[in-house]
Design a protein around this motif. Structure first.
Motif, PDB file in Angstrom:
ATOM      1  N   LEU A 199      16.774 -25.209 -10.908  1.00  0.00           N
ATOM      2  CA  LEU A 199      17.910 -24.357 -11.282  1.00  0.00           C
ATOM      3  C   LEU A 199      18.777 -25.054 -12.319  1.00  0.00           C
ATOM      4  O   LEU A 199      19.276 -24.418 -13.256  1.00  0.00           O
ATOM      5  N   ASP A 200      18.939 -26.362 -12.165  1.00  0.00           N
ATOM      6  CA  ASP A 200      19.727 -27.121 -13.148  1.00  0.00           C
ATOM      7  C   ASP A 200      19.077 -27.071 -14.523  1.00  0.00           C
ATOM      8  O   ASP A 200      19.766 -27.075 -15.553  1.00  0.00           O
ATOM      9  N   ARG A 201      17.735 -27.013 -14.556  1.00  0.00           N
ATOM     10  CA  ARG A 201      17.016 -26.972 -15.833  1.00  0.00           C
ATOM     11  C   ARG A 201      16.937 -25.557 -16.400  1.00  0.00           C
ATOM     12  O   ARG A 201      16.436 -25.359 -17.502  1.00  0.00           O
ATOM     13  N   GLY A 202      17.370 -24.576 -15.612  1.00  0.00           N
ATOM     14  CA  GLY A 202      17.293 -23.197 -16.056  1.00  0.00           C
ATOM     15  C   GLY A 202      15.910 -22.594 -15.949  1.00  0.00           C
ATOM     16  O   GLY A 202      15.615 -21.566 -16.565  1.00  0.00           O
ATOM     17  N   ILE A 203      15.027 -23.255 -15.171  1.00  0.00           N
ATOM     18  CA  ILE A 203      13.669 -22.741 -14.970  1.00  0.00           C
ATOM     19  C   ILE A 203      13.464 -22.618 -13.455  1.00  0.00           C
ATOM     20  O   ILE A 203      12.898 -23.514 -12.822  1.00  0.00           O
ATOM     21  N   PRO A 204      13.939 -21.557 -12.836  1.00  0.00           N
ATOM     22  CA  PRO A 204      13.898 -21.449 -11.373  1.00  0.00           C
ATOM     23  C   PRO A 204      12.472 -21.536 -10.833  1.00  0.00           C
ATOM     24  O   PRO A 204      11.555 -20.893 -11.339  1.00  0.00           O
TER      25      PRO A 204
ATOM     26  N   ALA B 234      22.347 -10.545  -5.319  1.00  0.00           N
ATOM     27  CA  ALA B 234      23.788 -10.787  -5.382  1.00  0.00           C
ATOM     28  C   ALA B 234      24.126 -12.234  -5.042  1.00  0.00           C
ATOM     29  O   ALA B 234      25.004 -12.853  -5.653  1.00  0.00           O
ATOM     30  N   SER B 235      23.404 -12.802  -4.062  1.00  0.00           N
ATOM     31  CA  SER B 235      23.675 -14.182  -3.650  1.00  0.00           C
ATOM     32  C   SER B 235      23.281 -15.183  -4.725  1.00  0.00           C
ATOM     33  O   SER B 235      23.954 -16.198  -4.925  1.00  0.00           O
ATOM     34  N   LEU B 236      22.189 -14.901  -5.447  1.00  0.00           N
ATOM     35  CA  LEU B 236      21.674 -15.853  -6.427  1.00  0.00           C
ATOM     36  C   LEU B 236      22.335 -15.715  -7.797  1.00  0.00           C
ATOM     37  O   LEU B 236      22.161 -16.582  -8.661  1.00  0.00           O
ATOM     38  N   GLY B 237      23.107 -14.657  -7.995  1.00  0.00           N
ATOM     39  CA  GLY B 237      23.759 -14.450  -9.280  1.00  0.00           C
ATOM     40  C   GLY B 237      24.543 -15.648  -9.778  1.00  0.00           C
ATOM     41  O   GLY B 237      24.393 -16.057 -10.952  1.00  0.00           O
ATOM     42  N   PRO B 238      25.402 -16.275  -8.947  1.00  0.00           N
ATOM     43  CA  PRO B 238      26.171 -17.431  -9.413  1.00  0.00           C
ATOM     44  C   PRO B 238      25.324 -18.620  -9.847  1.00  0.00           C
ATOM     45  O   PRO B 238      25.821 -19.518 -10.532  1.00  0.00           O
ATOM     46  N   TYR B 239      24.039 -18.635  -9.455  1.00  0.00           N
ATOM     47  CA  TYR B 239      23.165 -19.753  -9.812  1.00  0.00           C
ATOM     48  C   TYR B 239      22.345 -19.436 -11.066  1.00  0.00           C
ATOM     49  O   TYR B 239      21.446 -20.190 -11.439  1.00  0.00           O
ATOM     50  N   GLY B 240      22.642 -18.297 -11.708  1.00  0.00           N
ATOM     51  CA  GLY B 240      21.965 -17.955 -12.947  1.00  0.00           C
ATOM     52  C   GLY B 240      20.556 -17.452 -12.774  1.00  0.00           C
ATOM     53  O   GLY B 240      19.763 -17.474 -13.728  1.00  0.00           O
ATOM     54  N   VAL B 241      20.209 -16.998 -11.576  1.00  0.00           N
ATOM     55  CA  VAL B 241      18.863 -16.481 -11.329  1.00  0.00           C
ATOM     56  C   VAL B 241      18.842 -14.990 -11.641  1.00  0.00           C
ATOM     57  O   VAL B 241      19.661 -14.227 -11.126  1.00  0.00           O
ATOM     58  N   ARG B 242      17.909 -14.585 -12.477  1.00  0.00           N
ATOM     59  CA  ARG B 242      17.823 -13.176 -12.872  1.00  0.00           C
ATOM     60  C   ARG B 242      17.440 -12.313 -11.674  1.00  0.00           C
ATOM     61  O   ARG B 242      16.579 -12.687 -10.864  1.00  0.00           O
TER      62      ARG B 242
END
Length: 783
Positions: free
Chosen positions: A221-226, A299-307
């Motif tokens: 997630l930190d790398r933007g590649i879930p 909705a839960s994963l939105g703050p973590y930048g997950v599409r």
């Protein structure tokens, strides 16, 4: 939230209790503490009979007052105090008493069942005020020559004021001090972070509730590649539909990175076939706008930048899904009971999401969505791997146990499987399954057989009970003798096979493969109104099998027998003796000349606390003889070659002893006494339909249990067990076939794929395939 009433005519054992009724199991040798209130009806049930109970009632001020439950205490709670020091449940009670300032040492105990009790007997009390009730089922270690086993009690409380009852099930106590302890209501999702090494507990509070679970690598997630758990990758890597504690315990990403592993699982049935429930799935059913787990996860994963996704792949804990014979996905009500849980360990820093599924239009949540409890624990906890199991559907869950010999075998392997509620070694890679096999056939091998179920049958009518329940004639059994026999239901189908040990005129020990046989014996004692106790002693007697031509030499070096006991050198086939390790003051054991390999062999029984000492002595004495450890995989090869029956393969409750190949255990002509299933067995023997036969197979391919046996296009039987027999150099099988096709020399075929596309040619032969005269088991190895 109340558990929905079951459908008329549908029984759900263990799922719910009548309003105001509470049930608390008290383990043998353990204790429980429960709050009581004025007017409560307290009932103590002796589950197996013969177990003493001690009760101490504390007032709110901390005084131990038997009058609080309308009784008079005339003894100190010595047995109860012992349980607080020696059992896991007791240590929990001791901590609670200490925290409350209650002094058990100054209390007087109410002692019930001291004069004996039959299974199901009970004692009733009424609470005259509020307080704390502490109950114990005291008892110490049982020596192999004794039968004073400790057994469970049940504590029932009927609340005078139903409003004071726990009502619907509440979440059980945490496994340790939790870092997160959150309730998830139906239709909600919880997002939470878990550091590497920490533990996650997903707990079904009311039972029959699905919880979708997904975990992401925090680094990804930190790398933007879930990167999250991928069900397909997980099935491919583990070779299982869903992981379970053991070697195949991990959940994987599409990059084959393990994110999490299963440590404990009390339910054992989940789903990885589909998605978390979606808006589309409800829309297609006509329920537009229905709350769903996928939207909640988004909705839960939105703050973590997950599409967001239209459907999230998830591990659907407690969701009961299976593939039918036509590869269709079938769903039904979950298997989970109140309090069932899955315990996971994070293998990386994780971001996780858990839901309580809102499905109320199908069976996914038992038609009534309920809550999920989510807890996390720190990385320093020592949680043992376990798989939950129950003796009966209505019983409390028990977790996979380690036998007294476990640590010694674990020094040689990590390949353990759950067998009948215990961890048993499957193989020893340092030796190899073939190496284990040949050690037994040519030298000597040792294996753990502690999960065999042991029951102590005592009382004036013990002999009559055994004769009424097993197929052999117990009246002919002498003290010190063992006999192999079957236990059958009234229709002739087998409940179990096992051995009966005669310890005295009215003293027997039954050793079988399942709890069902012991439960049957107890039920028959009640039905026939016989004065006999049937008490479980599995946890009091653990055993290893020492098998092979050098087994007698090793045992005679180590064990001393009293003058009135049979010396090991003179111990005959299917006889047993009581011995001591080293000499007169040594650790007591029971040694029987029995086994499951077709070789000269013995079984050594001792209390679990003595198991390490007994194993070490056997190992040290056996190494000069080439002693090797033996696992379940090698044992299966040995017992198939020797034609020995295995439950679930050669027999089940629809198979009689003749069809299982052990007709010799049913002396219908010489046993005049009636016994369970006799009438049906007389008819079955006179009109045989199926017969167990040996098969020689003209291929190196080993068929699987359940493969069909055919004559042309027609199915005429089924393979029960098969192996590649090393000592014979060929593939062999045991199969149950129609009696008219069971003649030796009959040419048959074993069907694979769909039963028609691939065939293995085979012919019927007598069994056992190896050593049919059983000369090796009798100790005759020739030159």
């Amino acid at each position: 939230m109340e558990v929905a009433a079951p459908e008329r005519g549908v029984r759900t054992p263990g799922l719910s209790l009548p309003p105001g009724i509470e049930r608390y199991p008290v383990p043998g040798g353990g204790s429980r503490a429960v709050e009581i209130h004025a007017g409560d009806i307290i009932t103590v049930e002796n589950r197996e009979g013969g177990q003493v109970a001690e009760l101490v009632a504390f007032t709110p001020a901390g005084a131990g007052d038997p009058g609080l439950i309308g009784a008079s205490g005339n003894t100190g709670p010595d047995g109860l105090k012992a349980t607080l020091m020696t059992s896991v449940s007791g240590r929990g009670v001791a901590r609670a008493l200490g925290a409350a300032g209650f002094d058990l040492g100054r209390a007087r105990a109410v002692r019930v069942f001291a004069d004996g009790a039959r299974a199901g007997d009970s004692a009733r009390f009424t609470a005259h005020g509020d307080g704390l009730l502490v109950i114990g089922a005291p008892g110490g270690p049982m020596t192999p020559d004794a039968q004073d086993t400790v057994t469970d009690l049940l504590l029932w409380i009927k609340r005078a004021d139903p409003a004071m009852s726990r009502g619907a099930h509440i979440a059980p106590d945490p496994l340790a001090d939790p870092l997160i302890d959150r309730n998830i209501a139906p239709g909600e999702a919880l997002i939470y972070e878990v550091p590497k090494g920490a533990f996650i507990q997903v707990l079904d509070v009311q039972g029959r509730e699905c919880s979708d679970f997904q975990a992401f690598s925090a680094r990804s997630l930190d790398r933007g590649i879930p990167r999250e758990i991928d069900p397909t990758a997980t099935r491919s890597m583990t070779g299982r539909v869903y992981p379970k504690p053991g070697l195949a315990a991990k959940y994987w990403t599409v990059d084959f990175e393990p994110l999490i592993e299963i440590v404990q699982d009390s339910c054992g049935r989940h789903d990885t076939f589909g998605l978390a429930c979606t808006a589309r799935s409800y829309e297609d059913m006509g329920y537009f706008g229905h709350v769903n787990c996928t939207d909640n996860i988004n909705a839960s994963l939105g703050p973590y930048g997950v599409r967001p996704r239209a459907g999230w792949p998830a591990i659907n804990f407690f969701f009961n899904t299976l593939l039918d014979a036509d590869h269709g996905i079938v769903t039904d009500e979950p298997w989970s009971r109140p309090g069932d849980y899955v315990l996971l360990r994070a293998l990386s820093d994780l971001v996780c999401v858990s839901t309580a599924c809102p499905d109320d239009i199908g069976p996914a949540n038992g038609w009534t969505p309920t809550d999920i409890q989510l807890r996390t624990y720190g990385a320093g906890q020592d949680f043992r791997r376990s798989i939950g199991w129950r003796k009966r559907p209505e019983d409390d869950v028990e977790h996979t146990k380690e036998t007294g010999f476990h640590a010694r075998f674990a020094a040689h392997t990590q390949d353990f499987v759950d067998y009948n509620g215990y961890w048993l070694a499957n193989s020893f890679p340092g030796v190899g399954t073939l190496g284990e096999y040949w050690a037994c056939r040519e030298k000597v091998a040792i294996m753990d057989l502690s999960p065999l179920r042991k029951f102590e049958i005592t009382g004036p009518d013990a002999g009559a009970l055994m004769n009424a329940c097993v197929t052999r004639n117990i009246e002919k059994l002498s003290t010190g003798q063992v006999v192999y026999t079957a236990v059958c239901a009234e229709h002739g189908g087998m409940i179990d096979d096992g051995t009966v040990f005669r310890l005295g005129d009215h003293n027997f020990r039954w050793i079988g493969g399942s709890d069902g046989s012991g439960l049957f014996l107890r039920e028959q004692a009640r039905r026939l109104d016989l004065n006999a106790h049937v008490r479980s002693s599995t946890d009091q007697l653990h055993n290893v099998a020492l098998q092979g031509r050098h087994s007698r030499a090793i045992l005679t070096e180590l064990f001393w027998t009293a003058p009135d006991k049979t010396a090991l050198a003179d111990l005959g086939w299917f006889r047993f003796t009581i011995a001591r390790l080293g000499g007169f003051q040594g650790t007591p054991v029971m040694i029987s000349r029995t086994g499951y390999t077709g070789e000269l062999g013995y079984e050594v029984f001792c209390h679990p606390k003595d198991a390490p000492e007994v194993f070490d002595a056997l190992w040290a004495a056996g190494r000069p003889y080439g002693l090797q450890p033996l696992g379940l995989a090698a044992l299966d090869m040995l017992r198939i070659e020797s034609g020995l029956a295995f439950a679930g393969h050669e027999f089940d409750d629809a198979t009689d002893p003749f069809e299982a190949g052990i007709g010799f255990t049913v002396p219908l002509k010489s046993k005049e006494a009636d016994f369970s299933g006799k009438a049906a067995l007389l008819d079955r023997k006179a009109h045989p339909q199926r017969k167990l036969v040996g098969l020689d197979i003209d291929a190196s391919t080993v068929p699987a249990h359940g493969d069909c046996v055919r004559l042309g296009r027609v199915r005429v039987g089924v393979v029960t067990s098969a192996t590649r027999a090393p000592i014979l150099g060929k593939t062999i099988a045991l199969a149950r076939v129609e009696a008219i096709h069971a003649r030796p020399g009959t040419e048959l075929e074993i069907g694979q794929l769909d039963g028609h596309q691939k065939r293995l040619t085979a012919r019927v032969v007598p069994f056992p395939h190896f050593d049919p005269a059983k000369s090796r088991a009798k100790g005759d190895y020739g030159a």
